[in-house]
Scaffold this active site. Sequence first.
Site, PDB file in Angstrom:
ATOM      1  CG  HIS A 107     -14.179   8.136   7.371  1.00 24.08           C
ATOM      2  ND1 HIS A 107     -13.020   7.427   7.111  1.00 24.08           N
ATOM      3  CD2 HIS A 107     -15.088   7.218   7.809  1.00 24.08           C
ATOM      4  CE1 HIS A 107     -13.236   6.141   7.358  1.00 24.08           C
ATOM      5  NE2 HIS A 107     -14.472   5.990   7.774  1.00 24.08           N
ATOM      6  CB  CYS A 135     -13.643   2.517   7.660  1.00 26.05           C
ATOM      7  SG  CYS A 135     -15.417   2.505   7.372  1.00 26.05           S
TER       8      CYS A 135
END
Lengths: 141, 383
Positions: B332, B83
């Site tokens: 996300h 991420c």
Amino acid sequence: MGFEKFGKISYIRETKVAPFVDYLEQGKVMATRCRSCGKMYFPPRMDCEQCMTSDNMEWKEIVNEWKILTYTVSEFAPTGFEDDVPYILAIAESAEGLRVFTRLSKDVKEEQLQSDMKFKLAPVRLPDGKITYELQPLEEG
Amino acid sequence: MSEVAVVGVGQTAFTRSCGVTIKELCFEAFKEALEDCNLYPKEIEASLICSAPEYDKQRSPAGAIVEYLGLNPQPTTYVENICASGTTGVRLAYSLIKSGLHDIVAVIGFQKMSELTSREAQERMGRGADIMWDSPFGLTMPAGYALYARMHMKTYGTTEEQMAEVKVKSSKYAVLNPKAMFQREVSLEEVLTSRVISSPLKFYDCSANADGASCVILASAEKARKITDTPVWIVGIGSASEPLSMANRTSFVGLNCAVEAARQAYKMAGIEPKDVDVAEVHDCFTIAEIMAYENLGFCNPGEGGKLVQEGQTYIDGDFPVNIDGGLLGKGHPIGATGGSQVRTIVMQLRGDAGRLQVKRAEIGLVHNIGGIGLYGNVLIFRR
């Protein structure tokens, strides 16, 4: 070979610490200790990051008394673990300062975790013959 | 030594399912960034392509993407820090420019999480932990952050209401961000009564999988001044890592990698936390934003819950945070997230954030985390 027997789903087959599984089969939870510098490792490893020596470790039985630091009740699981939910995952610390990430026995209720209850890390045989460990209440006395 | 500036930013809308290929997805973000700074593909000297590869069918996605974007024969490199891939790409682009190897570099982050079935995605999530000692027990991302949440509650008295306040704030700004996936405000009650995912985290405490791409174009000072009247300078970069295995973590009340990355970035920028006018933090879960406030020094350890409850991290507070919806509001798409955070800060510092504009924004900060507190990047920008 040997480590594929560890855990509900094993992602690892070959490792220098495969004897860990053999000890588990004998009912023992083992750590390793570096003969050169004395550092203890749990989970066990055969290469020492502190003094950079390899294969100079001895297997050492842990002091099997643990306290829960933090936990979560998981209602959501990765593929392959769906049938297990809900299950409690926890980080625990041992009397000698080692840490473990593992599951709690299904017999433990969440309410019990509010107290200062002590646990032991116990080998558990899975239905398919594989082996893992979990935290179980430590009987007093 | 030449300074480095962001000269162009672009982003696709973040959606549940984009319906296009990863090449087409990246094209949209890249095109928007090029138009933002009036450059052509041939002027981009090198590219960094950022994502988490386990979601791709395409092996070595960088090759496929740069061909489609018209970026041959320039060099390209694939960057992976889960991420945090996007800001790691920015960090590496900064180094390529600082070293003098290149003057203009594009950082393209993407993820098409809908490429996989939910079963496939959940299988990969299970392997996001240490596969030897963590994955065999069924660790998930929410469970990992839940362990931190429980410890934070136990240590500091942080409440589920305080965590829920983070989602309430995010949803308020997401509805003003046309690129955000969640276009509905949620109430405190809704967050608190949503179904439990991994206690104490509930459905609305968690950010959602999404498809999307982002692009950040960086240039040396000399080129930047020719390209744009509004360069946004990178003045601080910090980066750190933490043990992957849960058993080897030393703290469960904060992310060590974020604390260390912030220390480095503040030192390099020569500023203090109170100097930050607007911040984007990695709120993959509500507890993650509360820990970010503390780890970045916006408040003392343990006071993060109070900070959001008192409204200090809203648009008119002392520390405006995630005034674009954050990960909780935008969705996300792993590799695209860091670039999206940078885009928001660049727009804020240029004064181009429209209804989401923070007043007098001169110094901005990005906090981007990979995995369960595994990789931490903190970037500081100045207009």
